[in-house]
Enzyme design. Structure first.
Site, PDB file in Angstrom:
ATOM      1  N   LYS A 106       2.535  11.502 -11.416  1.00 45.14           N
ATOM      2  CA  LYS A 106       1.737  10.595 -12.251  1.00 45.14           C
ATOM      3  C   LYS A 106       2.547   9.329 -12.478  1.00 45.14           C
ATOM      4  CE  LYS A 106      -1.269  13.634 -14.935  1.00 45.14           C
ATOM      5  NZ  LYS A 106      -1.595  14.133 -16.294  1.00 45.14           N
ATOM      6  N   HIS A 163      -0.581  17.650 -27.121  1.00 50.53           N
ATOM      7  CA  HIS A 163      -0.606  16.216 -26.846  1.00 50.53           C
ATOM      8  C   HIS A 163      -1.799  15.497 -27.485  1.00 50.53           C
ATOM      9  CE1 HIS A 163       2.595  17.285 -24.169  1.00 50.53           C
ATOM     10  NE2 HIS A 163       2.705  16.082 -23.659  1.00 50.53           N
ATOM     11  N   GLU A 166       9.208  19.087 -24.786  1.00 46.36           N
ATOM     12  CA  GLU A 166       8.482  19.371 -23.530  1.00 46.36           C
ATOM     13  C   GLU A 166       9.039  20.634 -22.868  1.00 46.36           C
ATOM     14  OE1 GLU A 166       5.787  17.760 -22.782  1.00 46.36           O
ATOM     15  OE2 GLU A 166       5.938  15.783 -23.732  1.00 46.36           O
ATOM     16  N   ASN A 205      -0.681  19.615 -21.377  1.00 43.70           N
ATOM     17  CA  ASN A 205      -0.892  18.739 -22.537  1.00 43.70           C
ATOM     18  C   ASN A 205      -0.976  19.496 -23.852  1.00 43.70           C
ATOM     19  OD1 ASN A 205      -0.874  16.319 -21.107  1.00 43.70           O
ATOM     20  ND2 ASN A 205      -2.966  16.665 -20.427  1.00 43.70           N
ATOM     21  N   HIS A 209       7.464  10.308 -28.637  1.00 43.94           N
ATOM     22  CA  HIS A 209       6.424  11.134 -28.040  1.00 43.94           C
ATOM     23  C   HIS A 209       6.707  12.624 -28.244  1.00 43.94           C
ATOM     24  CE1 HIS A 209       3.470  12.410 -25.069  1.00 43.94           C
ATOM     25  NE2 HIS A 209       4.415  13.100 -24.446  1.00 43.94           N
ATOM     26  N   GLU A 246      -5.197  17.131 -11.490  1.00 47.27           N
ATOM     27  CA  GLU A 246      -5.660  17.559 -12.814  1.00 47.27           C
ATOM     28  C   GLU A 246      -7.168  17.821 -12.868  1.00 47.27           C
ATOM     29  OE1 GLU A 246      -3.447  15.882 -16.117  1.00 47.27           O
ATOM     30  OE2 GLU A 246      -5.165  16.173 -17.423  1.00 47.27           O
ATOM     31  N   LYS A 261       6.555  23.123 -13.967  1.00 51.92           N
ATOM     32  CA  LYS A 261       5.758  21.925 -13.683  1.00 51.92           C
ATOM     33  C   LYS A 261       5.375  21.882 -12.211  1.00 51.92           C
ATOM     34  CE  LYS A 261       4.480  17.411 -14.459  1.00 51.92           C
ATOM     35  NZ  LYS A 261       4.549  16.209 -15.234  1.00 51.92           N
ATOM     36  N   ARG A 281      -3.727  21.758 -14.674  1.00 53.28           N
ATOM     37  CA  ARG A 281      -2.683  20.774 -15.014  1.00 53.28           C
ATOM     38  C   ARG A 281      -2.849  20.289 -16.455  1.00 53.28           C
ATOM     39  NH1 ARG A 281       0.095  15.967 -11.338  1.00 53.28           N
ATOM     40  NH2 ARG A 281       1.448  15.239 -13.008  1.00 53.28           N
ATOM     41  N   HIS A 307      -0.762  12.539 -29.544  1.00 57.00           N
ATOM     42  CA  HIS A 307      -1.132  11.141 -29.265  1.00 57.00           C
ATOM     43  C   HIS A 307      -1.751  10.504 -30.505  1.00 57.00           C
ATOM     44  CE1 HIS A 307      -1.311  11.937 -24.677  1.00 57.00           C
ATOM     45  NE2 HIS A 307      -0.117  11.533 -25.050  1.00 57.00           N
ATOM     46  N   ARG A 356       0.811  -1.243   0.000  1.00 60.49           N
ATOM     47  CA  ARG A 356       0.000   0.000   0.000  1.00 60.49           C
ATOM     48  C   ARG A 356       0.834   1.277   0.000  1.00 60.49           C
ATOM     49  NH1 ARG A 356      -2.810  -3.182   3.708  1.00 60.49           N
ATOM     50  NH2 ARG A 356      -4.580  -4.194   2.720  1.00 60.49           N
TER      51      ARG A 356
HETATM   52  P1  NAD Z   1      12.218   5.951 -22.197  1.00 60.12           P
HETATM   53  O1  NAD Z   1      12.090   5.799 -20.749  1.00 60.12           O
HETATM   54  O2  NAD Z   1      11.754   4.828 -23.052  1.00 60.12           O
HETATM   55  O3  NAD Z   1      13.725   6.290 -22.547  1.00 60.12           O
HETATM   56  C1  NAD Z   1      14.108   6.433 -23.903  1.00 60.12           C
HETATM   57  C2  NAD Z   1      15.300   5.529 -24.242  1.00 60.12           C
HETATM   58  O4  NAD Z   1      16.480   6.103 -23.693  1.00 60.12           O
HETATM   59  C3  NAD Z   1      15.203   4.132 -23.671  1.00 60.12           C
HETATM   60  O5  NAD Z   1      15.754   3.227 -24.590  1.00 60.12           O
HETATM   61  C4  NAD Z   1      16.085   4.216 -22.426  1.00 60.12           C
HETATM   62  O6  NAD Z   1      16.602   2.982 -22.007  1.00 60.12           O
HETATM   63  C5  NAD Z   1      17.177   5.142 -22.924  1.00 60.12           C
HETATM   64  N1  NAD Z   1      17.888   5.883 -21.890  1.00 60.12           N
HETATM   65  C6  NAD Z   1      17.397   6.447 -20.777  1.00 60.12           C
HETATM   66  N2  NAD Z   1      18.318   7.195 -20.168  1.00 60.12           N
HETATM   67  C7  NAD Z   1      19.447   7.082 -20.903  1.00 60.12           C
HETATM   68  C8  NAD Z   1      20.745   7.638 -20.802  1.00 60.12           C
HETATM   69  N3  NAD Z   1      21.059   8.513 -19.849  1.00 60.12           N
HETATM   70  N4  NAD Z   1      21.666   7.288 -21.714  1.00 60.12           N
HETATM   71  C9  NAD Z   1      21.347   6.434 -22.738  1.00 60.12           C
HETATM   72  N5  NAD Z   1      20.126   5.912 -22.917  1.00 60.12           N
HETATM   73  C10 NAD Z   1      19.191   6.240 -22.007  1.00 60.12           C
HETATM   74  O7  NAD Z   1      11.451   7.250 -22.737  1.00 60.12           O
HETATM   75  P2  NAD Z   1      11.176   8.675 -22.075  1.00 60.12           P
HETATM   76  O8  NAD Z   1      10.987   9.576 -23.221  1.00 60.12           O
HETATM   77  O9  NAD Z   1      12.153   9.015 -21.030  1.00 60.12           O
HETATM   78  O10 NAD Z   1       9.777   8.453 -21.353  1.00 60.12           O
HETATM   79  C11 NAD Z   1       8.611   8.123 -22.067  1.00 60.12           C
HETATM   80  C12 NAD Z   1       7.597   7.565 -21.084  1.00 60.12           C
HETATM   81  O11 NAD Z   1       7.276   8.583 -20.133  1.00 60.12           O
HETATM   82  C13 NAD Z   1       6.298   7.160 -21.741  1.00 60.12           C
HETATM   83  O12 NAD Z   1       5.922   5.904 -21.244  1.00 60.12           O
HETATM   84  C14 NAD Z   1       5.304   8.223 -21.287  1.00 60.12           C
HETATM   85  O13 NAD Z   1       3.992   7.736 -21.162  1.00 60.12           O
HETATM   86  C15 NAD Z   1       5.875   8.607 -19.951  1.00 60.12           C
HETATM   87  N6  NAD Z   1       5.510   9.960 -19.483  1.00 60.12           N
HETATM   88  C16 NAD Z   1       5.022  10.072 -18.236  1.00 60.12           C
HETATM   89  C17 NAD Z   1       4.690  11.321 -17.735  1.00 60.12           C
HETATM   90  C18 NAD Z   1       4.230  11.450 -16.323  1.00 60.12           C
HETATM   91  O14 NAD Z   1       3.818  12.547 -15.931  1.00 60.12           O
HETATM   92  N7  NAD Z   1       4.320  10.417 -15.538  1.00 60.12           N
HETATM   93  C19 NAD Z   1       4.876  12.453 -18.523  1.00 60.12           C
HETATM   94  C20 NAD Z   1       5.382  12.301 -19.816  1.00 60.12           C
HETATM   95  C21 NAD Z   1       5.707  11.038 -20.291  1.00 60.12           C
HETATM   96  N1  GLY Z   2       2.693  15.174 -18.341  1.00 61.10           N
HETATM   97  C1  GLY Z   2       1.552  15.902 -17.909  1.00 61.10           C
HETATM   98  C2  GLY Z   2       1.345  15.902 -16.438  1.00 61.10           C
HETATM   99  O1  GLY Z   2       2.163  15.488 -15.673  1.00 61.10           O
HETATM  100  O2  GLY Z   2       0.308  16.326 -16.012  1.00 61.10           O
END
Ligand code: NAD
Ligand code: GLY
Length: 360
Positions: free
Chosen positions: A144, A249, A186, A246, A266, A238, A228, A242, A253, A122
């Site tokens: 998130k 987005h 972003e 987007n 993305h 949100e 942020k 918040r 998307h 939990r």
């Molecule tokens: P990712 O985590 O897939 O990383 C991209 C690539 O870079 C991967 O292959 C990873 O292994 C590699 N990598 C990471 N750090 C590295 C480094 N320092 N050196 C070399 N390679 C490295 O992609 P991302 O763009 O970081 O994240 C995308 C994800 O984030 C999606 O799933 C999306 O839904 C999520 N997201 C979440 C939020 C949120 O608020 N929680 C916001 C935006 C996106």
């Molecule tokens: N990535 C949008 C949010 O965190 O609300």
């Protein structure tokens, strides 16, 4: 060795937490150890990031009993099955409720690990150590967390805030150029929705940022995280503003899904989506043509696309946009720009102007 360290606080009352940003922070245990509670730590990373940085994190963690969970790399592993693998290893190793779980990686690792930390017994202590630009400026901040379901991306999740976020800009030196640019979309977004001066600063400094100048990166990440943190502090779940985060987005998307996940990153899809949102805002009379050109110039300087893929049809866009999370009671709501540095969420837009943007 560390140079300038910038710290800001996400203000959520007794769940407030610091975000530390700077070069070499993975060599500075003093920022991390105050946030490790209990007797054991679990570091969750992936097969790409772990060989690069996990030993540094182990050195910082020091004498705690530590378990590593190394996951395969990729969005396709952002699933409940993967979260279950984390639970299994933690249970096999008798991790208790006082365990601290650390996410070392990009947004995929951060989202999976955060959801695991939110659910294990939990909720256990959670720390974000983001290593992509996107995760530094967006996903690691704001709580998130979640995973994908076969019927929808990010459909299973929880709001669960970390105890702290440690951002070492040196980790960006191993990130490929395309991923760095995707994260820059972003960063630019914050300027477009909240900070017109930041857009000027980004235009002036884009070359240095793409060359990974650590001080410029620290400044850009700090300013992004500050925006942020302010938005999330006012609207954690949100209910309102918040959603402004987007911008681009809804279109983005649709592009990601329409092209098949992984084809467009993305941030690339968001970049094209932000131009589409800007053009619709121009159609509404809120932006000038010169504003839209300025946005395009900045995105191009960051090596980002400024138009959707030519083979996407209006129907495809409309179908895909109708399942956006911002659709309420069947009505499409979009984030649009009222002026440079000011955005709104609205369902009151001109549908002919939208059609014009979708036709291209
Ligand atoms: P990712 O985590 O897939 O990383 C991209 C690539 O870079 C991967 O292959 C990873 O292994 C590699 N990598 C990471 N750090 C590295 C480094 N320092 N050196 C070399 N390679 C490295 O992609 P991302 O763009 O970081 O994240 C995308 C994800 O984030 C999606 O799933 C999306 O839904 C999520 N997201 C979440 C939020 C949120 O608020 N929680 C916001 C935006 C996106
Ligand atoms: N990535 C949008 C949010 O965190 O609300």
């Amino acid at each position: 060795m560390t140079s300038v360290i910038k710290t800001l606080e996400l203000d959520l009352g007794d769940r407030s937490y610091p975000i530390h940003i700077g070069q070499g922070l993975l060599q500075d245990a003093s920022l991390l150890t105050p946030h490790i509670h209990g007797g054991s730590t679990v570091v969750v990373s992936n097969e790409t990031v772990a060989p690069l940085y996990i030993n540094k994190l182990h050195d910082l963690i020091g004498d705690y009993r530590n378990i590593d969970v190394i996951l395969p790399d990729g969005e396709e592993y952002k699933t409940l099955d993967t979260v279950n693998q984390i639970f299994t290893q933690m249970l096999e190793q008798h991790c208790d409720r006082k365990t601290t779980v650390l996410a070392l990686g990009g947004g995929v690792i951060g989202d999976i690990t955060g959801y695991g930390a939110a659910s294990y017994q939990r909720g256990v202590n959670f720390i974000q150590v983001p290593t992509t630009l996107l995760s530094m400026v967006d996903s690691s901040v704001g709580g998130k967390t979640g995973v994908n379901h076969p019927l929808g991306k990010n459909m299973i999740g929880a709001f669960y805030q970390p105890q702290c976020v440690i951002i070492d800009t040196d980790t960006l030196n191993t990130l490929d150029d395309r991923q760095l640019s995707a994260g820059m979309a972003e960063v630019i977004k914050y300027g477009l929705i909240r900070d017109a001066d930041f857009l000027d600063w980004l235009q002036e400094n884009m070359d240095g940022l793409l060359k990974r100048d650590p001080e410029l990166l620290t400044e850009a990440i700090y300013r992004s995280c500050k925006h942020k943190a302010e938005v999330v502090a006012d609207d954690e779940k949100e209910a309102g503003q918040r959603a402004l985060l987007n911008l681009g987005h809804t279109f983005g998307h649709a592009i990601e899904t329409g092209m098949g996940y992984g084809k467009w990153l993305h941030g690339e899809a968001v970049a094209a989506g932000m131009v589409m949102a800007a053009k619709l805002s121009q159609g509404m009379g809120w932006l000038e043509a010169t504003d839209v050109q300025r946005i395009e110039t900045l995105l191009q300087a960051a090596n980002l696309p400024i138009a959707p893929p030519k083979d996407m049809t209006v129907k495809q866009f409309m179908d895909l946009m109708s399942v956006d999370k911002k659709v309420l009671d069947g009505v499409l709501r979009l984030v649009l720009m009222k002026s440079m540095g000011e955005a709104i969420v609205t369902d009151d837009f001109d549908h002919d102007a939208l059609l014009k943007v979708l036709i291209g």
